[in-house]
Design a protein around this motif. Sequence first.
Motif, PDB file in Angstrom:
ATOM      1  N   ILE A  52      -3.454  -9.861  11.394  1.00 36.52           N
ATOM      2  CA  ILE A  52      -3.616  -8.400  11.412  1.00 36.52           C
ATOM      3  C   ILE A  52      -3.136  -7.781  10.099  1.00 36.52           C
ATOM      4  N   MET A  53      -2.143  -8.398   9.445  1.00 37.69           N
ATOM      5  CA  MET A  53      -1.681  -7.901   8.143  1.00 37.69           C
ATOM      6  C   MET A  53      -2.816  -8.001   7.121  1.00 37.69           C
ATOM      7  N   HIS A  54      -3.497  -9.156   7.078  1.00 40.58           N
ATOM      8  CA  HIS A  54      -4.608  -9.315   6.133  1.00 40.58           C
ATOM      9  C   HIS A  54      -5.741  -8.336   6.443  1.00 40.58           C
ATOM     10  N   GLU A  55      -6.018  -8.142   7.719  1.00 37.68           N
ATOM     11  CA  GLU A  55      -7.050  -7.183   8.123  1.00 37.68           C
ATOM     12  C   GLU A  55      -6.686  -5.777   7.635  1.00 37.68           C
ATOM     13  N   ALA A  56      -5.426  -5.387   7.811  1.00 36.64           N
ATOM     14  CA  ALA A  56      -4.977  -4.052   7.403  1.00 36.64           C
ATOM     15  C   ALA A  56      -5.029  -3.886   5.884  1.00 36.64           C
ATOM     16  N   ILE A  57      -4.616  -4.900   5.155  1.00 35.54           N
ATOM     17  CA  ILE A  57      -4.629  -4.807   3.685  1.00 35.54           C
ATOM     18  C   ILE A  57      -6.059  -4.710   3.174  1.00 35.54           C
ATOM     19  N   GLN A  58      -6.942  -5.553   3.680  1.00 36.90           N
ATOM     20  CA  GLN A  58      -8.335  -5.514   3.239  1.00 36.90           C
ATOM     21  C   GLN A  58      -8.958  -4.152   3.567  1.00 36.90           C
ATOM     22  N   THR A  59      -8.695  -3.636   4.752  1.00 37.13           N
ATOM     23  CA  THR A  59      -9.206  -2.319   5.133  1.00 37.13           C
ATOM     24  C   THR A  59      -8.612  -1.232   4.242  1.00 37.13           C
ATOM     25  N   GLY A  60      -7.314  -1.332   3.976  1.00 36.22           N
ATOM     26  CA  GLY A  60      -6.656  -0.363   3.097  1.00 36.22           C
ATOM     27  C   GLY A  60      -7.247  -0.361   1.695  1.00 36.22           C
ATOM     28  N   LEU A  61      -7.569  -1.540   1.177  1.00 37.94           N
ATOM     29  CA  LEU A  61      -8.207  -1.624  -0.145  1.00 37.94           C
ATOM     30  C   LEU A  61      -9.604  -1.003  -0.102  1.00 37.94           C
ATOM     31  N   ARG A  62     -10.326  -1.247   0.984  1.00 40.54           N
ATOM     32  CA  ARG A  62     -11.667  -0.678   1.143  1.00 40.54           C
ATOM     33  C   ARG A  62     -11.601   0.850   1.207  1.00 40.54           C
ATOM     34  N   GLU A  63     -10.590   1.359   1.921  1.00 36.96           N
ATOM     35  CA  GLU A  63     -10.444   2.805   2.098  1.00 36.96           C
ATOM     36  C   GLU A  63      -9.691   3.471   0.946  1.00 36.96           C
ATOM     37  N   LYS A  64      -9.261   2.689  -0.031  1.00 38.22           N
ATOM     38  CA  LYS A  64      -8.555   3.181  -1.223  1.00 38.22           C
ATOM     39  C   LYS A  64      -7.321   4.005  -0.850  1.00 38.22           C
ATOM     40  N   VAL A  65      -6.464   3.421   0.000  1.00 43.31           N
ATOM     41  CA  VAL A  65      -5.278   4.135   0.483  1.00 43.31           C
ATOM     42  C   VAL A  65      -4.058   3.973  -0.427  1.00 43.31           C
ATOM     43  N   ASP A  66      -4.157   3.129  -1.461  1.00 40.87           N
ATOM     44  CA  ASP A  66      -2.967   2.840  -2.266  1.00 40.87           C
ATOM     45  C   ASP A  66      -3.254   2.978  -3.759  1.00 40.87           C
ATOM     46  N   ASP A  67      -2.626   3.971  -4.381  1.00 43.12           N
ATOM     47  CA  ASP A  67      -2.841   4.238  -5.810  1.00 43.12           C
ATOM     48  C   ASP A  67      -2.390   3.083  -6.700  1.00 43.12           C
ATOM     49  N   ILE A  68      -1.406   2.324  -6.272  1.00 39.85           N
ATOM     50  CA  ILE A  68      -0.918   1.211  -7.105  1.00 39.85           C
ATOM     51  C   ILE A  68      -2.049   0.218  -7.366  1.00 39.85           C
ATOM     52  N   TRP A  69      -2.775  -0.138  -6.308  1.00 36.63           N
ATOM     53  CA  TRP A  69      -3.851  -1.132  -6.471  1.00 36.63           C
ATOM     54  C   TRP A  69      -5.087  -0.519  -7.121  1.00 36.63           C
ATOM     55  N   ILE A  70      -5.332   0.761  -6.893  1.00 37.36           N
ATOM     56  CA  ILE A  70      -6.440   1.446  -7.569  1.00 37.36           C
ATOM     57  C   ILE A  70      -6.170   1.453  -9.073  1.00 37.36           C
ATOM     58  N   ASN A  71      -4.936   1.797  -9.466  1.00 38.88           N
ATOM     59  CA  ASN A  71      -4.566   1.801 -10.887  1.00 38.88           C
ATOM     60  C   ASN A  71      -4.563   0.396 -11.476  1.00 38.88           C
ATOM     61  N   GLY A  72      -4.157  -0.588 -10.682  1.00 40.93           N
ATOM     62  CA  GLY A  72      -4.196  -1.973 -11.149  1.00 40.93           C
ATOM     63  C   GLY A  72      -5.615  -2.409 -11.481  1.00 40.93           C
ATOM     64  N   ALA A  73      -6.562  -1.994 -10.645  1.00 42.74           N
ATOM     65  CA  ALA A  73      -7.971  -2.319 -10.886  1.00 42.74           C
ATOM     66  C   ALA A  73      -8.487  -1.611 -12.141  1.00 42.74           C
ATOM     67  N   LEU A  74      -8.044  -0.364 -12.353  1.00 37.34           N
ATOM     68  CA  LEU A  74      -8.445   0.367 -13.558  1.00 37.34           C
ATOM     69  C   LEU A  74      -7.942  -0.331 -14.817  1.00 37.34           C
ATOM     70  N   GLN A  75      -6.728  -0.837 -14.768  1.00 37.41           N
ATOM     71  CA  GLN A  75      -6.168  -1.537 -15.923  1.00 37.41           C
ATOM     72  C   GLN A  75      -6.845  -2.888 -16.142  1.00 37.41           C
ATOM     73  N   LEU A  76      -7.098  -3.611 -15.061  1.00 38.34           N
ATOM     74  CA  LEU A  76      -7.693  -4.947 -15.174  1.00 38.34           C
ATOM     75  C   LEU A  76      -9.163  -4.866 -15.613  1.00 38.34           C
ATOM     76  N   GLN A  77      -9.892  -3.941 -15.086  1.00 40.37           N
ATOM     77  CA  GLN A  77     -11.317  -3.709 -15.344  1.00 40.37           C
ATOM     78  C   GLN A  77     -12.218  -4.806 -14.773  1.00 40.37           C
ATOM     79  N   GLN A  78     -11.940  -6.079 -15.068  1.00 36.25           N
ATOM     80  CA  GLN A  78     -12.768  -7.203 -14.603  1.00 36.25           C
ATOM     81  C   GLN A  78     -11.865  -8.375 -14.243  1.00 36.25           C
ATOM     82  N   GLY A  79     -12.236  -9.108 -13.202  1.00 33.22           N
ATOM     83  CA  GLY A  79     -11.522 -10.340 -12.872  1.00 33.22           C
ATOM     84  C   GLY A  79     -10.826 -10.266 -11.526  1.00 33.22           C
ATOM     85  N   TRP A  80     -10.039 -11.303 -11.250  1.00 33.06           N
ATOM     86  CA  TRP A  80      -9.314 -11.400  -9.983  1.00 33.06           C
ATOM     87  C   TRP A  80      -7.963 -10.725 -10.104  1.00 33.06           C
ATOM     88  N   MET A  81      -7.644  -9.888  -9.145  1.00 36.88           N
ATOM     89  CA  MET A  81      -6.353  -9.203  -9.103  1.00 36.88           C
ATOM     90  C   MET A  81      -5.573  -9.738  -7.903  1.00 36.88           C
TER      91      MET A  81
END
Length: 156
Positions: A52-81
């Motif tokens: 259920i933790m993995h389900e919640a995290i994946q859903t949270g990433l899909r729903e863009k609920v966390d600015d830390i990971w959104i900003n991490g993706a902006l910095q990375l631009q391409q690749g695995w995070m």
Amino acid sequence: MGSVYAISFLTEPPPAPDSCSVIGWLPAETAGEADTEAGLNDFVENPKFRAIMHEAIQTGLREKVDDIWINGALQLQQGWMHIHDSRNLPALGRIGDPDDIIASVLVRDSNILPDTYQPMPSYRLCTSDGPTLLTEGLAAKLKLVLEGAIAREADQ
């Protein structure tokens, strides 16, 4: 097993001993050794919580609920995070310990692709640094998902 402590992020007691809201169990004392306190090596993980933790995290990433990971993706631009635990953050530009990497997700054009979410099998729910510690947005999402899940468990 004798007396155990169920570890959970929720303040409400679980509706069942094996509820998905229970991170895992810690014996009150070690087996065969009276009056000996249990330690980290005695922790027993709940596979229902991990799922259920993995389900919640994946859903949270899909729903863009966390600015830390959104900003991490902006910095990375391409690749695995790597989605890592906050209990033992890696140094800037470094990869954390495998015990602390919850999952990895592909980033393309600075956007997280949630369907590429890959759980890390070596991630440990409880280490010497404590239990799972998520970033604020993902922790809030996990709490909502857990509350919904225990409501469903209680109805059964």
